[in-house]
Design a protein around this motif. Structure first.
Motif, PDB file in Angstrom:
ATOM      1  N   LEU A  93       0.840  -1.202   0.000  1.00 24.01           N
ATOM      2  CA  LEU A  93       0.000   0.000   0.000  1.00 24.01           C
ATOM      3  C   LEU A  93       0.874   1.251   0.000  1.00 24.01           C
ATOM      4  N   ILE A  94       1.897   1.261   0.863  1.00 22.06           N
ATOM      5  CA  ILE A  94       2.780   2.422   0.946  1.00 22.06           C
ATOM      6  C   ILE A  94       3.481   2.638  -0.389  1.00 22.06           C
ATOM      7  N   GLU A 106      10.575   9.554   3.612  1.00 18.89           N
ATOM      8  CA  GLU A 106      10.002   9.862   4.917  1.00 18.89           C
ATOM      9  C   GLU A 106       9.334   8.638   5.564  1.00 18.89           C
ATOM     10  N   ASP A 107       8.770   7.751   4.723  1.00 16.49           N
ATOM     11  CA  ASP A 107       7.987   6.637   5.268  1.00 16.49           C
ATOM     12  C   ASP A 107       8.797   5.782   6.232  1.00 16.49           C
ATOM     13  N   GLU A 108      10.109   5.599   5.935  1.00 11.60           N
ATOM     14  CA  GLU A 108      10.930   4.740   6.814  1.00 11.60           C
ATOM     15  C   GLU A 108      11.010   5.309   8.229  1.00 11.60           C
ATOM     16  N   ARG A 109      11.177   6.642   8.286  1.00 11.55           N
ATOM     17  CA  ARG A 109      11.264   7.283   9.593  1.00 11.55           C
ATOM     18  C   ARG A 109       9.927   7.127  10.344  1.00 11.55           C
ATOM     19  N   LEU A 110       8.820   7.319   9.631  1.00 10.49           N
ATOM     20  CA  LEU A 110       7.500   7.233  10.265  1.00 10.49           C
ATOM     21  C   LEU A 110       7.172   5.804  10.693  1.00 10.49           C
ATOM     22  N   VAL A 135      -0.965   3.126  10.127  1.00 12.44           N
ATOM     23  CA  VAL A 135      -0.614   3.055   8.703  1.00 12.44           C
ATOM     24  C   VAL A 135      -1.153   4.290   7.996  1.00 12.44           C
ATOM     25  N   ASN A 136      -2.400   4.626   8.349  1.00 10.14           N
ATOM     26  CA  ASN A 136      -3.058   5.814   7.814  1.00 10.14           C
ATOM     27  C   ASN A 136      -2.210   7.063   8.075  1.00 10.14           C
ATOM     28  N   LEU A 137      -1.677   7.162   9.286  1.00 10.28           N
ATOM     29  CA  LEU A 137      -0.847   8.315   9.658  1.00 10.28           C
ATOM     30  C   LEU A 137       0.443   8.348   8.838  1.00 10.28           C
ATOM     31  N   VAL A 138       1.044   7.180   8.654  1.00  9.54           N
ATOM     32  CA  VAL A 138       2.272   7.121   7.855  1.00  9.54           C
ATOM     33  C   VAL A 138       1.993   7.619   6.439  1.00  9.54           C
ATOM     34  N   LEU A 139       0.873   7.133   5.864  1.00 11.89           N
ATOM     35  CA  LEU A 139       0.525   7.527   4.493  1.00 11.89           C
ATOM     36  C   LEU A 139       0.295   9.031   4.392  1.00 11.89           C
TER      37      LEU A 139
END
Lengths: 235, 260
Positions: A93-94, A106-110, A135-139
């Motif tokens: 999804l990401i 950025e996703d890795e840090r989140l 997951v929603n927050l990361v996206l």
């Protein structure tokens, strides 16, 4: 950042927004509040172009949003209920959203921040509500956009994730971003927001700081101030 | 649009139903070849199945996919993507994966049976082409119904009714009109009537290519004169294309005005 003029929206016979005028400045955290069914989500979805207004003009960063989709590159949106395609893995999804918008690291840090590493290979259908929200927050936060819209961001989060979310919101604010939040958790709103926008029966009832609201309603604390608006207006 | 198409296609390719559909056609192809022991005869039997089943599957799958991927659609709507590309991408994803199941499922057993050395290859190709057209048409119609109905049950109901109407009821009404007005010359009218229903159109097209039009009597002769020629073939395919384009245009039009 966002300017809304004379916004009207009807769903069938139900007139939800009745002439909303709102101007949101650059930078800062704005909380959109109001009782259930007052039109908060409709307002937010109008800004995102998901709901098509009957009347009125919406401008985001100076662009009229009508018949336009490019302006959404400048918006990060966290939907209210995180329902994702259930037979997709978190990782996929990401990757997909990155492919649709733009590439980012950025996703890795989140993912590290919300401790999502063990879930990356799980299917979204098998995740708990809180994990889905993470997951929603990361996206939402992985793209560095100037406008962030969060619809009920605290739903299902455990206390530690909530603290991390608050930190995250403050960091983004520090970068000079504009953040719009809706929430029913008054303590959360009081803690994070700079200004509140109160919607009642499809119109902006109040816009200003929490302190202004307390003075206006002559109530000592925020929760009672909100409650007094609602009782006075029989909402 | 291509990215959405890719994701919808992969999503469906991994779902169980695509395999069930594929396996069904595989089985059907093998069984028919085994029973008929003859390629041309198998093609005729297959036609009867395809004409009814492909529209049904297209309709059901289309409606089901639209309602099931509602959350995914909402996620996409908040991204910087055009609405038309989201919905057209999803539509093509469904239609193409269904067509692929059909073509591969039927194609594999026929190829192994020796399709390429047989004279039935053209009839078989025509069958697959009309099958693909029917998939494109009925998936588009299903998307239209789903876009216009928020209520799932209603959406499914209308979709089934549409299929029932075009596959069964239309023929009945058509036949009754022909009987009622039998004193008048009806060949033009029946030709137009056939053109207006994609299922009838496909059936007639295949029947006449299979050279069994003698069964159809005088009207058959008129039809043969029309459909048998290159001109008739071109007109028929144009009609089928129109049947694809019109619903697709409505998907674009409707999706631009919808609230989510």
């Amino acid at each position: 950042m966002v300017s809304i003029k004379n916004l009207h929206k009807k769903f069938g016979k139900n007139q939800v927004l009745k002439g909303v005028d709102l101007y949101i400045n650059d930078g800062g955290i704005f909380a959109v509040l109001g009782p259930n069914g007052s039109g908060k989500t409709t307002l937010i979805k109008s800004i995102l172009g998901m709901v098509i207004p009957n009347k009125g003009i919406i401008e985001v960063l100076g662009n009229n949003i009508k018949k336009n989709s490019d302006y959404r590159h400048k918006i990060d949106y966290l939907p209210q209920i995180a329902n994702f395609p259930s037979n997709l893995k978190v990782k996929e999804l990401i990757k997909m959203i990155k492919d649709l918008r733009k590439d980012t690291d950025e996703d890795e840090r989140l993912i590290k921040l919300f401790k999502l590493e063990p879930f990356l290979d799980k299917k979204l259908g098998n995740l708990s509500g809180g994990t889905k929200q993470k997951v929603n927050l990361v996206l939402t936060f992985m793209f560095d956009s100037p406008l962030i819209i969060l619809d009920e961001p605290t739903t299902g989060l455990d206390p530690i994730s909530l603290i991390r979310l608050k930190d995250l919101i403050q960091t983004e604010k520090g970068k000079g971003k504009t953040i719009l939040i809706t929430s029913h958790i008054m303590s959360f709103v009081e803690e994070v927001s700079d200004e509140i926008v109160f919607i009642l029966e499809g119109k902006i009832y109040f816009k200003g700081t929490i302190q202004d609201l307390k003075t206006k309603t002559k109530q000592p604390d925020f929760e009672h101030a909100i409650a007094s608006i609602l009782t006075e207006n029989h909402a | 649009m291509l990215k959405i198409l890719k994701y919808s296609f992969y999503d469906l390719m991994r779902s169980r139903w695509s395999y069930v559909y594929f396996a069904f056609y595989l089985l059907l192809g093998v069984v028919l070849l085994f029973l008929n022991n003859d390629l041309s005869k198998a093609v005729i039997t297959l036609m009867n199945v395809i004409i009814v089943l492909v529209p049904l599957i297209g309709t059901i799958f289309g409606v089901m996919y639209y309602y099931n991927s509602k959350e995914f659609t909402e996620l996409l709507l908040a991204q910087p993507l055009k609405r038309s590309s989201i919905f057209l991408g999803q539509y093509l994803g469904v239609a193409l994966s269904l067509s692929m199941s059909l073509i591969l499922g039927l194609g594999i057993p026929f190829v192994f049976y020796g399709l390429f050395e047989s004279s039935a290859i053209w009839d078989f190709s025509l069958l697959l082409i009309t099958g693909t057209f029917l998939t494109l048409i009925f998936t588009a119609l299903a998307f239209n119904i789903a876009l216009s109905n928020e209520n799932k049950i209603k959406g499914f109901g209308y979709a089934i009714l549409l299929w029932l109407f075009l596959a069964v009821i239309y023929d009945g009404l058509f036949l009754m009109t022909l009987i009622m007005f039998e004193d008048y010359p009806l060949d033009k009218l029946s030709l137009v009537g056939t053109m207006l229903n994609p299922i009838d159109l496909s059936r007639t097209l295949i029947l006449l290519k299979l050279d069994i039009s003698a069964l159809l009597g005088y009207t058959g002769a008129v039809f043969k004169e029309f459909f048998g020629t290159n001109f008739g073939l071109i007109v028929s395919f144009t009609m089928l294309t129109v049947w694809v384009i019109l619903p697709v245009l409505r998907i674009v039009f409707k999706s631009k005005r919808k609230d989510f």
